[in-house]
Design a protein around this motif. Structure first.
Motif, PDB file in Angstrom:
ATOM      1  N   THR A 205       0.811  -1.218   0.000  1.00 15.42           N
ATOM      2  CA  THR A 205       0.000   0.000   0.000  1.00 15.42           C
ATOM      3  C   THR A 205       0.846   1.271   0.000  1.00 15.42           C
ATOM      4  OG1 THR A 205      -0.190  -0.207   2.421  1.00 15.42           O
ATOM      5  CG2 THR A 205      -2.022  -1.047   1.079  1.00 15.42           C
ATOM      6  N   HIS A 206       2.115   1.167  -0.368  1.00 19.93           N
ATOM      7  CA  HIS A 206       2.988   2.332  -0.457  1.00 19.93           C
ATOM      8  C   HIS A 206       3.116   2.779  -1.905  1.00 19.93           C
ATOM      9  CE1 HIS A 206       4.010   1.630   3.732  1.00 19.93           C
ATOM     10  NE2 HIS A 206       4.330   0.376   3.437  1.00 19.93           N
ATOM     11  N   SER A 207       3.715   3.945  -2.096  1.00 18.76           N
ATOM     12  CA  SER A 207       3.826   4.502  -3.452  1.00 18.76           C
ATOM     13  C   SER A 207       5.181   4.250  -4.088  1.00 18.76           C
ATOM     14  CB  SER A 207       3.566   6.015  -3.417  1.00 18.76           C
ATOM     15  OG  SER A 207       4.477   6.668  -2.536  1.00 18.76           O
ATOM     16  N   ASN A 208       6.088   3.555  -3.393  1.00 18.07           N
ATOM     17  CA  ASN A 208       7.390   3.293  -3.996  1.00 18.07           C
ATOM     18  C   ASN A 208       7.277   2.199  -5.065  1.00 18.07           C
ATOM     19  OD1 ASN A 208       7.991   0.555  -2.679  1.00 18.07           O
ATOM     20  ND2 ASN A 208       7.579   1.851  -0.893  1.00 18.07           N
ATOM     21  N   VAL A 209       8.294   2.116  -5.891  1.00 16.81           N
ATOM     22  CA  VAL A 209       8.260   1.210  -7.046  1.00 16.81           C
ATOM     23  C   VAL A 209       8.079  -0.242  -6.627  1.00 16.81           C
ATOM     24  CG1 VAL A 209       9.575   0.330  -9.010  1.00 16.81           C
ATOM     25  CG2 VAL A 209       9.636   2.771  -8.471  1.00 16.81           C
ATOM     26  N   ALA A 210       8.805  -0.668  -5.605  1.00 17.63           N
ATOM     27  CA  ALA A 210       8.736  -2.066  -5.184  1.00 17.63           C
ATOM     28  C   ALA A 210       7.329  -2.425  -4.710  1.00 17.63           C
ATOM     29  CB  ALA A 210       9.748  -2.331  -4.075  1.00 17.63           C
ATOM     30  N   SER A 211       6.725  -1.556  -3.914  1.00 19.49           N
ATOM     31  CA  SER A 211       5.388  -1.814  -3.406  1.00 19.49           C
ATOM     32  C   SER A 211       4.366  -1.880  -4.535  1.00 19.49           C
ATOM     33  CB  SER A 211       4.987  -0.721  -2.409  1.00 19.49           C
ATOM     34  OG  SER A 211       3.685  -0.948  -1.907  1.00 19.49           O
ATOM     35  N   VAL A 212       4.446  -0.932  -5.458  1.00 13.88           N
ATOM     36  CA  VAL A 212       3.523  -0.913  -6.599  1.00 13.88           C
ATOM     37  C   VAL A 212       3.727  -2.141  -7.477  1.00 13.88           C
ATOM     38  CG1 VAL A 212       2.896   0.309  -8.714  1.00 13.88           C
ATOM     39  CG2 VAL A 212       3.293   1.595  -6.606  1.00 13.88           C
ATOM     40  N   ALA A 213       4.988  -2.496  -7.742  1.00 15.23           N
ATOM     41  CA  ALA A 213       5.282  -3.635  -8.616  1.00 15.23           C
ATOM     42  C   ALA A 213       4.755  -4.941  -8.023  1.00 15.23           C
ATOM     43  CB  ALA A 213       6.784  -3.731  -8.860  1.00 15.23           C
ATOM     44  N   ILE A 214       4.982  -5.155  -6.727  1.00 17.32           N
ATOM     45  CA  ILE A 214       4.543  -6.399  -6.090  1.00 17.32           C
ATOM     46  C   ILE A 214       3.021  -6.452  -5.977  1.00 17.32           C
ATOM     47  CG2 ILE A 214       4.594  -7.749  -3.962  1.00 17.32           C
ATOM     48  CD1 ILE A 214       7.430  -6.682  -3.497  1.00 17.32           C
ATOM     49  N   GLY A 215       2.440  -5.360  -5.481  1.00 17.52           N
ATOM     50  CA  GLY A 215       0.990  -5.333  -5.316  1.00 17.52           C
ATOM     51  C   GLY A 215       0.257  -5.466  -6.630  1.00 17.52           C
ATOM     52  N   ASN A 216       0.665  -4.726  -7.640  1.00 18.14           N
ATOM     53  CA  ASN A 216      -0.019  -4.777  -8.931  1.00 18.14           C
ATOM     54  C   ASN A 216       0.229  -6.094  -9.664  1.00 18.14           C
ATOM     55  OD1 ASN A 216      -0.790  -2.235  -8.246  1.00 18.14           O
ATOM     56  ND2 ASN A 216       0.157  -1.196  -9.989  1.00 18.14           N
ATOM     57  N   LEU A 217       1.386  -6.731  -9.376  1.00 15.74           N
ATOM     58  CA  LEU A 217       1.646  -8.039  -9.980  1.00 15.74           C
ATOM     59  C   LEU A 217       0.625  -9.064  -9.497  1.00 15.74           C
ATOM     60  CD1 LEU A 217       3.417  -9.834 -11.740  1.00 15.74           C
ATOM     61  CD2 LEU A 217       4.869 -10.257  -9.734  1.00 15.74           C
ATOM     62  N   LEU A 218       0.217  -8.959  -8.248  1.00 12.17           N
ATOM     63  CA  LEU A 218      -0.820  -9.854  -7.738  1.00 12.17           C
ATOM     64  C   LEU A 218      -2.131  -9.654  -8.496  1.00 12.17           C
ATOM     65  CD1 LEU A 218      -0.146  -9.598  -3.882  1.00 12.17           C
ATOM     66  CD2 LEU A 218       0.379 -11.525  -5.395  1.00 12.17           C
ATOM     67  N   TRP A 219      -2.418  -8.402  -8.865  1.00 11.07           N
ATOM     68  CA  TRP A 219      -3.600  -8.137  -9.682  1.00 11.07           C
ATOM     69  C   TRP A 219      -3.473  -8.789 -11.056  1.00 11.07           C
ATOM     70  CZ3 TRP A 219      -8.029  -4.928  -8.905  1.00 11.07           C
ATOM     71  CH2 TRP A 219      -8.129  -4.406  -7.618  1.00 11.07           C
ATOM     72  N   VAL A 220      -2.291  -8.684 -11.641  1.00  8.79           N
ATOM     73  CA  VAL A 220      -2.066  -9.297 -12.960  1.00  8.79           C
ATOM     74  C   VAL A 220      -2.256 -10.808 -12.881  1.00  8.79           C
ATOM     75  CG1 VAL A 220      -0.353  -9.740 -14.759  1.00  8.79           C
ATOM     76  CG2 VAL A 220      -0.532  -7.464 -13.740  1.00  8.79           C
ATOM     77  N   VAL A 221      -1.740 -11.410 -11.828  1.00  8.28           N
ATOM     78  CA  VAL A 221      -1.882 -12.860 -11.658  1.00  8.28           C
ATOM     79  C   VAL A 221      -3.359 -13.239 -11.512  1.00  8.28           C
ATOM     80  CG1 VAL A 221      -1.372 -14.817 -10.146  1.00  8.28           C
ATOM     81  CG2 VAL A 221       0.416 -13.151 -10.669  1.00  8.28           C
ATOM     82  N   SER A 222      -4.104 -12.473 -10.729  1.00  8.64           N
ATOM     83  CA  SER A 222      -5.522 -12.789 -10.529  1.00  8.64           C
ATOM     84  C   SER A 222      -6.316 -12.630 -11.827  1.00  8.64           C
ATOM     85  CB  SER A 222      -6.111 -11.903  -9.431  1.00  8.64           C
ATOM     86  OG  SER A 222      -6.119 -10.544  -9.814  1.00  8.64           O
ATOM     87  N   VAL A 223      -6.031 -11.565 -12.577  1.00  9.62           N
ATOM     88  CA  VAL A 223      -6.704 -11.384 -13.873  1.00  9.62           C
ATOM     89  C   VAL A 223      -6.291 -12.488 -14.833  1.00  9.62           C
ATOM     90  CG1 VAL A 223      -6.913  -9.893 -15.894  1.00  9.62           C
ATOM     91  CG2 VAL A 223      -6.968  -8.895 -13.610  1.00  9.62           C
ATOM     92  N   GLY A 224      -5.013 -12.874 -14.794  1.00  9.96           N
ATOM     93  CA  GLY A 224      -4.536 -13.956 -15.645  1.00  9.96           C
ATOM     94  C   GLY A 224      -5.270 -15.258 -15.355  1.00  9.96           C
ATOM     95  N   TYR A 225      -5.462 -15.560 -14.086  1.00 12.45           N
ATOM     96  CA  TYR A 225      -6.220 -16.746 -13.716  1.00 12.45           C
ATOM     97  C   TYR A 225      -7.641 -16.674 -14.257  1.00 12.45           C
ATOM     98  CZ  TYR A 225      -3.369 -19.601 -10.517  1.00 12.45           C
ATOM     99  OH  TYR A 225      -2.453 -20.455  -9.977  1.00 12.45           O
ATOM    100  N   TYR A 226      -8.283 -15.511 -14.074  1.00 16.56           N
ATOM    101  CA  TYR A 226      -9.671 -15.369 -14.520  1.00 16.56           C
ATOM    102  C   TYR A 226      -9.783 -15.590 -16.029  1.00 16.56           C
ATOM    103  CZ  TYR A 226     -14.439 -13.710 -14.914  1.00 16.56           C
ATOM    104  OH  TYR A 226     -15.798 -13.651 -15.174  1.00 16.56           O
TER     105      TYR A 226
END
Length: 281
Positions: A205-226
């Motif tokens: 939930t932070h605005s740094n690159v690592a936080s955004v990359a990890i958090g948003n990657l989980l979204w990509v994985v979930s959309v990929g599964y769907y």
């Protein structure tokens, strides 16, 4: 309860299994109203629900979703319908949504009535209403544009769901099956976005690159599964063609992921803000 007999065999069932040896077409075809009535009646009969098998399906939707769709073929072979007739899967999904809603309520600082409102939104709007909209859209598009003429139909793929569908001359997809595809596909989405992300809430939930990359990657994985599980559901039907089109949403998903890292768009913080404002409005 669950046993190995519940699983669909790799190569389907021998003709001797069916009454008269004529395959699934020998079964009496029930109307949609009859199937719906039977399903709703079983919702209050917990002892008749196979929760162990439903848990098996939950697990294999992550590790091998193809096996879940083989079971749909087995159901058609024995009951002449693709859609689930056992509400155990739906009940387990509701339990997962209840638990995740309670945890989200704690994270968002909601009270008891806030939890109830959040839960009702999540179940009846996000899961059921949106799911019906998506399922109906894909059901209509598949029946309108992807169904092949009978002379062009390919044989069933390895005893998959489509093998019997082509054999008995069905020409369109059951709407209930389309909705089941959505329910299958949403299980990893709920697990990741309402489970894994909550475990990593302090990290993503932070605005740094690592936080955004990890958090948003989980979204990509979930959309990929769907997308992938939805694709498997329709591609296993032998009467459909060009089902690879259903994989195309993966391209804009990956593109938006790259943009989100460049511009520090944190999907998780957006989700939390959306959930909070929706409940408080």
């Amino acid at each position: 309860m669950f046993s190995t007999a519940s699983l669909c065999p790799e190569g389907g069932l021998p003709s001797a299994f069916y009454p008269g040896g004529s395959g699934p077409s020998s079964f009496k075809q029930k109307s949609a109203a009859e199937k719906r009535k039977k399903f709703l009646r079983r919702l209050v009969k917990f002892r008749q629900m196979d929760f162990e098998f439903a848990l098996w399906q939950f697990l294999y939707l992550f590790v091998s979703p193809q096996k879940v769709y083989r079971n749909f073929q087995y159901r058609y072979s024995t009951k002449n319908q693709y859609a689930r007739d056992d509400p155990a899967f739906l009940v387990l999904l509701a339990i997962c949504l209840t638990v995740s809603s309670a945890v989200f309520s704690v994270v968002l600082g909601l009270g008891f009535f806030g939890f109830l409102k959040f839960f009702l939104w999540t179940v009846f709007v996000d899961t059921i209403a949106v799911g019906m909209l998506v399922a109906t859209t894909l059901w209509f598009l598949a029946n309108r544009y992807l169904v092949m003429q009978s002379r062009h139909r390919r044989p069933g793929m390895g005893g998959g769901v489509g093998a019997s569908l082509g054999e008995v001359g069905e020409s369109e997809i059951e709407w209930a099956y389309a909705f089941d595809i959505h329910l299958n596909a949403i299980v990893p989405v709920i697990t990741i976005l309402h489970g894994v992300i909550l475990l990593l809430i302090s990290l993503v939930t932070h605005s740094n690159v690592a936080s955004v990359a990890i958090g948003n990657l989980l979204w990509v994985v979930s959309v990929g599964y769907y997308v992938y599980i939805t694709f498997l559901g329709y591609s296993s039907l032998s009467i459909l063609h060009s089902t690879q089109l259903l994989l195309y949403p993966l391209l804009p998903t990956l593109f938006l992921y790259c943009l989100s890292i460049m511009f520090s768009w944190n999907y998780t913080t957006w989700l939390l803000s959306f959930y909070s404002s929706r409940v408080q409005s």
